[in-house]
Design an enzyme around this catalytic site. Structure first.
Site, PDB file in Angstrom:
ATOM      1  N   ASP A   1       0.893  -1.179   0.003  1.00 24.38           N
ATOM      2  CA  ASP A   1      -0.006  -0.021   0.127  1.00 24.38           C
ATOM      3  C   ASP A   1       0.873   1.244   0.113  1.00 24.38           C
ATOM      4  OD1 ASP A   1      -2.009  -1.953   0.333  1.00 24.38           O
ATOM      5  OD2 ASP A   1      -2.877  -1.101   2.196  1.00 24.38           O
TER       6      ASP A   1
ATOM      7  N   HIS B   1       3.838  -2.153   3.036  1.00 28.82           N
ATOM      8  CA  HIS B   1       4.064  -0.665   2.334  1.00 28.82           C
ATOM      9  C   HIS B   1       5.183  -0.436   1.455  1.00 28.82           C
ATOM     10  CE1 HIS B   1       1.075  -0.474   5.651  1.00 28.82           C
ATOM     11  NE2 HIS B   1       0.467   0.313   4.983  1.00 28.82           N
TER      12      HIS B   1
HETATM   13 NI    NI Z   1      -2.345   3.187   3.434  1.00 27.47          NI
END
Ligand code: NI
Length: 287
Positions: A92, A238
């Site tokens: 993400d 991430h």
């Molecule tokens: Ni996020």
């Protein structure tokens, strides 16, 4: 001094000897150097240079592969066994010009693919990274336009977050996302209804949290993922931190070694005969 004739004679003979010596010395150097050096220099120098210029044609083909970022051979040869173990690594908050590429390259080296949930307002600044990653076969999902908690927005606000990101991604890679991961994993029934009505995206969360954003430590991320991962999992990471890229470079070979196939979210559902339904919430593969 008494006999001037004798002196004259001596002087004459001396000058004769000198003349003979001088005339004798002069022609010798003319003969000597001309013959030998010219005969040796000519034959050796000429044939060699003509042979070397020919192979200079070879560098041309090496220049052509660089502009087309084709998926690596490992990905091209990739076949997934639907009955084998599989895991979807998801990332993400990108795209990020260096971290995203590093993660994608690592996955590809092992014949794996991942899923990148991109933030819409980062897309145009990192468009080359995004198109490179999409061209390699990784799945691109939406992570909304600017990472707001969707449940705090009006219906029109949620719709705008979805619509703008769909358009930004489509502009770069030619297709719009089919899945969305809500920021903070938060998408209530109202938000999901708007997501469905706006672009019919399936909402996909995760089953294993690497907590990479919290630890920012590669050792901790590797430990967290390897401790919890099992067949059919969706792992949250991430593509913003160097520590995450380092962790991925250690996790990927270990997962492959343990027999896991590294698949996209779409593949995970498709290969297990399940469907990603627009507007519905998917935490993990239900099988
Ligand atoms: Ni996020």
């Amino acid at each position: 001094m008494r006999n001037p004739r004798l002196w004259m004679l001596r002087a004459a003979t001396l000058s004769l000897i000198l003349m003979a010596l001088l005339s004798g010395c002069a022609p010798r150097p003319v003969h000597a150097p001309t013959v030998t050096p010219t005969s040796t220099a000519k034959p050796t120098s000429t044939p060699e240079p003509t042979a070397t210029p020919e192979p200079t044609a070879t560098p041309e083909p090496t220049a052509t592969p660089t502009p087309t970022p084709a998926p690596t051979e490992a990905v091209a040869r990739r076949t997934i066994d639907p009955d084998g173990k599989m895991v979807a690594l998801t990332f993400d908050d990108g795209p990020h010009s260096t971290i995203t590429r590093r993660i994608a390259n690592c996955l590809e080296q092992y014949g794996g693919l991942g899923t990148f949930f991109v933030v819409g307002d980062r897309v145009s600044a990192n468009s080359r990274t995004l198109s490179r990653v999409a061209a390699a076969g990784h799945q691109i999902g939406s992570h909304t336009w600017d990472h707001k908690n969707l449940n705090s927005l009006s219906a029109e606000g949620v719709a705008s977050q979805v619509r703008r990101t769909q358009a930004a991604v489509r502009k770069v890679i030619g297709t719009a996302p089919r899945i969305l991961r809500p920021p903070y994993g938060s998408a209530n029934a109202n938000s999901r209804a708007v997501i469905r009505d706006t672009a019919n995206l399936a909402v996909v969360n995760w089953s294993v949290d690497s907590e990479d954003w919290k630890s920012r430590n590669a050792d901790a991320v590797v430990r967290e993922v390897m401790k919890n991962v099992k067949d059919g999992d969706i792992v949250l990471m991430h593509d913003l931190y160097t520590s995450t890229a380092e962790a991925v470079e250690r996790i990927v070979p270990r997962l492959v070694d343990e027999g896991y196939q590294l698949v996209t979210v779409d593949e995970l559902y498709r290969l297990r005969g399940d469907t990603l339904k627009g507007g519905s919430l998917h935490f993990k593969n239900p099988l």
